[in-house]
Design a protein around this motif. Structure first.
Motif, PDB file in Angstrom:
ATOM      1  N   ILE A 189       0.587  -1.271  -0.064  1.00  0.00           N
ATOM      2  CA  ILE A 189       0.210   0.122  -0.131  1.00  0.00           C
ATOM      3  C   ILE A 189       0.796   1.324   0.177  1.00  0.00           C
ATOM      4  O   ILE A 189       2.328   1.345   0.567  1.00  0.00           O
ATOM      5  N   THR A 190       0.394   2.390  -0.460  1.00  0.00           N
ATOM      6  CA  THR A 190       1.091   3.355  -0.809  1.00  0.00           C
ATOM      7  C   THR A 190       1.322   4.035   0.641  1.00  0.00           C
ATOM      8  O   THR A 190       0.688   4.055   1.507  1.00  0.00           O
ATOM      9  N   GLY A 191       2.683   4.402   0.936  1.00  0.00           N
ATOM     10  CA  GLY A 191       2.972   5.022   2.422  1.00  0.00           C
ATOM     11  C   GLY A 191       3.157   3.962   3.363  1.00  0.00           C
ATOM     12  O   GLY A 191       3.725   4.354   4.306  1.00  0.00           O
ATOM     13  N   TYR A 192       3.249   2.729   3.253  1.00  0.00           N
ATOM     14  CA  TYR A 192       3.331   1.745   4.037  1.00  0.00           C
ATOM     15  C   TYR A 192       4.779   1.865   4.462  1.00  0.00           C
ATOM     16  O   TYR A 192       5.848   2.114   3.930  1.00  0.00           O
ATOM     17  N   LYS A 193       5.134   1.915   5.942  1.00  0.00           N
ATOM     18  CA  LYS A 193       6.400   2.178   6.605  1.00  0.00           C
ATOM     19  C   LYS A 193       6.902   0.566   6.736  1.00  0.00           C
ATOM     20  O   LYS A 193       6.566  -0.059   7.771  1.00  0.00           O
ATOM     21  N   LYS A 194       7.918   0.254   6.201  1.00  0.00           N
ATOM     22  CA  LYS A 194       8.129  -1.049   6.277  1.00  0.00           C
ATOM     23  C   LYS A 194       9.416  -1.408   7.375  1.00  0.00           C
ATOM     24  O   LYS A 194       9.326  -2.283   8.068  1.00  0.00           O
ATOM     25  N   ASN A 195       9.847  -0.328   7.862  1.00  0.00           N
ATOM     26  CA  ASN A 195      10.697  -0.174   8.934  1.00  0.00           C
ATOM     27  C   ASN A 195      10.250   1.069   9.903  1.00  0.00           C
ATOM     28  O   ASN A 195      11.133   1.872  10.129  1.00  0.00           O
ATOM     29  N   PRO A 196       9.318   0.735  10.752  1.00  0.00           N
ATOM     30  CA  PRO A 196       8.881   1.840  11.539  1.00  0.00           C
ATOM     31  C   PRO A 196      10.080   1.955  12.693  1.00  0.00           C
ATOM     32  O   PRO A 196      10.433   0.937  13.243  1.00  0.00           O
ATOM     33  N   THR A 197       9.950   2.948  13.293  1.00  0.00           N
ATOM     34  CA  THR A 197      10.714   3.542  14.366  1.00  0.00           C
ATOM     35  C   THR A 197       9.938   3.682  15.581  1.00  0.00           C
ATOM     36  O   THR A 197       8.695   3.587  15.600  1.00  0.00           O
ATOM     37  N   LEU A 198      10.373   3.639  16.825  1.00  0.00           N
ATOM     38  CA  LEU A 198       9.759   3.584  17.797  1.00  0.00           C
ATOM     39  C   LEU A 198       8.764   4.977  18.097  1.00  0.00           C
ATOM     40  O   LEU A 198       7.625   4.905  18.399  1.00  0.00           O
ATOM     41  N   GLN A 199       8.972   6.248  17.280  1.00  0.00           N
ATOM     42  CA  GLN A 199       8.136   7.327  17.376  1.00  0.00           C
ATOM     43  C   GLN A 199       6.651   6.873  16.540  1.00  0.00           C
ATOM     44  O   GLN A 199       5.956   7.383  16.605  1.00  0.00           O
ATOM     45  N   ASP A 200       6.985   5.767  15.560  1.00  0.00           N
ATOM     46  CA  ASP A 200       5.732   5.536  14.779  1.00  0.00           C
ATOM     47  C   ASP A 200       4.931   4.655  15.301  1.00  0.00           C
ATOM     48  O   ASP A 200       3.612   4.294  14.981  1.00  0.00           O
ATOM     49  N   LYS A 201       5.337   3.869  16.284  1.00  0.00           N
ATOM     50  CA  LYS A 201       4.522   2.927  17.224  1.00  0.00           C
ATOM     51  C   LYS A 201       3.441   3.356  17.944  1.00  0.00           C
ATOM     52  O   LYS A 201       3.422   4.672  18.365  1.00  0.00           O
ATOM     53  N   ILE A 202       2.558   2.852  18.396  1.00  0.00           N
ATOM     54  CA  ILE A 202       1.393   3.210  19.198  1.00  0.00           C
ATOM     55  C   ILE A 202       2.151   2.947  21.099  1.00  0.00           C
ATOM     56  O   ILE A 202       2.503   1.761  21.046  1.00  0.00           O
ATOM     57  N   HIS A 203       1.908   3.807  21.400  1.00  0.00           N
ATOM     58  CA  HIS A 203       2.393   3.940  22.968  1.00  0.00           C
ATOM     59  C   HIS A 203       1.343   3.807  24.219  1.00  0.00           C
ATOM     60  O   HIS A 203       1.658   3.329  25.310  1.00  0.00           O
ATOM     61  N   VAL A 204       0.212   4.027  23.609  1.00  0.00           N
ATOM     62  CA  VAL A 204      -0.912   3.916  24.652  1.00  0.00           C
ATOM     63  C   VAL A 204      -2.096   3.479  23.604  1.00  0.00           C
ATOM     64  O   VAL A 204      -2.589   3.964  22.729  1.00  0.00           O
ATOM     65  N   ILE A 205      -3.130   2.614  24.181  1.00  0.00           N
ATOM     66  CA  ILE A 205      -4.407   2.482  23.689  1.00  0.00           C
ATOM     67  C   ILE A 205      -5.413   2.871  24.410  1.00  0.00           C
ATOM     68  O   ILE A 205      -5.519   2.533  25.680  1.00  0.00           O
ATOM     69  N   ALA A 206      -6.350   3.639  23.996  1.00  0.00           N
ATOM     70  CA  ALA A 206      -7.657   4.027  24.804  1.00  0.00           C
ATOM     71  C   ALA A 206      -8.700   3.439  24.066  1.00  0.00           C
ATOM     72  O   ALA A 206      -9.139   3.666  22.961  1.00  0.00           O
ATOM     73  N   PHE A 207      -9.587   2.654  24.782  1.00  0.00           N
ATOM     74  CA  PHE A 207     -10.593   1.957  24.375  1.00  0.00           C
ATOM     75  C   PHE A 207     -11.803   2.749  24.775  1.00  0.00           C
ATOM     76  O   PHE A 207     -11.977   3.289  26.171  1.00  0.00           O
ATOM     77  N   VAL A 208     -12.327   3.403  23.791  1.00  0.00           N
ATOM     78  CA  VAL A 208     -13.570   4.320  24.011  1.00  0.00           C
ATOM     79  C   VAL A 208     -14.853   3.729  24.333  1.00  0.00           C
ATOM     80  O   VAL A 208     -15.266   3.145  23.322  1.00  0.00           O
ATOM     81  N   MET A 209     -15.668   3.576  25.199  1.00  0.00           N
ATOM     82  CA  MET A 209     -16.628   3.049  25.432  1.00  0.00           C
ATOM     83  C   MET A 209     -17.880   4.146  25.935  1.00  0.00           C
ATOM     84  O   MET A 209     -17.672   4.902  26.749  1.00  0.00           O
ATOM     85  N   ASP A 210     -19.057   3.771  25.557  1.00  0.00           N
ATOM     86  CA  ASP A 210     -20.299   4.710  25.763  1.00  0.00           C
ATOM     87  C   ASP A 210     -20.824   4.106  27.072  1.00  0.00           C
ATOM     88  O   ASP A 210     -21.178   2.988  27.224  1.00  0.00           O
ATOM     89  N   GLY A 211     -20.800   4.812  28.140  1.00  0.00           N
ATOM     90  CA  GLY A 211     -21.199   4.461  29.342  1.00  0.00           C
ATOM     91  C   GLY A 211     -22.674   4.133  29.456  1.00  0.00           C
ATOM     92  O   GLY A 211     -23.060   3.536  30.339  1.00  0.00           O
ATOM     93  N   CYS A 212     -23.574   4.385  28.289  1.00  0.00           N
ATOM     94  CA  CYS A 212     -25.101   4.102  28.516  1.00  0.00           C
ATOM     95  C   CYS A 212     -25.234   2.779  28.014  1.00  0.00           C
ATOM     96  O   CYS A 212     -26.118   2.358  28.007  1.00  0.00           O
TER      97      CYS A 212
END
Length: 258
Positions: free
Chosen positions: A121-144
């Motif tokens: 795919i266009t723009g695919y980063k074959k050798n990602p650096t630490l800055q490219d990675k995800i550092h935290v995941i936030a699961f967004v949940m509807d309280g209702c």
């Protein structure tokens, strides 16, 4: 707000910013959360990301959003990464999620349910650096909708948690629409951390996803408001501060491992 503006990632890793990935069901409030944080630092209510309610996800591309300081105009040192909403019939493919977590996907990548991510795919980063990675995941949940949370979407979230745990990525839950679960909070947003109903909901979500209660962060996004409201801003800023602290924990683990 000052603490978030002054935030800088751990010096030892030499990266410019950290990445926070927003994951959640359609309509849970992922894009609205970005708009809320953006509004706080812009000084007025904004709607940069498409948000609202629809049968299918309004977010169809992978977006890496910057938050800019109103005072300087420069981006703050974190990014909010928005993905398409999870649906019972259309989730995020396992290969796509791995590509996101490991930093392969470019900003504005168009999701295609019939074609998973590949290195072609266009723009695919074959050798990602630490800055490219995800550092935290936030699961967004509807309280209702915690009591009637779809099993298929929960399974999808659990699969993502497993991938995140393998990579040592911290996880939180952004528990949205908490004003709708408690009349007291609806009337006075400053009561959000004193409400028994909200506390019970935090406990329930903590058990549902197997995360500590301090990782379940109640927030209320800007929705009907025309002007900024500190009752909205304070829980939102506390949630960002907590995620940035967890991002540093991830980076320190990386430093120790190295």
């Amino acid at each position: 707000m000052s603490e978030v503006e002054k935030y800088s990632p751990v010096d030892a890793v030499s990266i410019d910013y950290v990445n926070i990935l927003l994951i959640g069901a359609v309509g849970a409030g992922k894009s609205s959360y970005f708009n809320t944080i953006n509004s706080i630092f812009r000084g007025h209510v904004t709607s940069q990301a498409c948000s609202g309610s629809a049968e299918h996800s309004l977010t169809t591309v992978y977006r890496v959003y910057k938050i800019r300081s109103q005072e300087t105009g420069f981006p703050l040192k974190f990014r909010l990464c928005d993905t398409r909403g999870l649906e019972e019939e259309q989730g995020i493919e396992s290969a796509d999620m791995l590509a996101i977590l490991d930093g392969h996907l470019p900003d504005r990548y168009q999701f295609n349910p019939s074609m998973p991510v590949s290195p072609e795919i266009t723009g695919y980063k074959k050798n990602p650096t630490l800055q490219d990675k995800i550092h935290v995941i936030a699961f967004v949940m509807d309280g209702c909708s915690v009591d009637v949370f779809p099993e298929k979407i929960l399974t999808n979230i659990k699969a993502t948690q497993q991938k995140a745990n393998q990579r040592g990525i911290p996880q939180v839950v952004l528990l949205t629409k908490v004003d709708r679960v408690c009349q007291e909070v609806e009337q006075d947003l400053s009561q959000v951390f004193y409400s028994q109903a909200v506390q019970d909901l935090v406990d329930e979500v903590s058990q549902l996803l197997g995360l500590p209660r301090a990782h379940v962060l109640p927030v209320k996004n800007y929705e009907r408001e025309m002007e900024l409201d500190q009752g909205v801003d304070i829980p939102a800023l506390l949630s960002v501060r907590q995620m940035l602290r967890f991002a540093d924990d991830y980076l320190y683990n990386f430093v120790d491992e190295r």
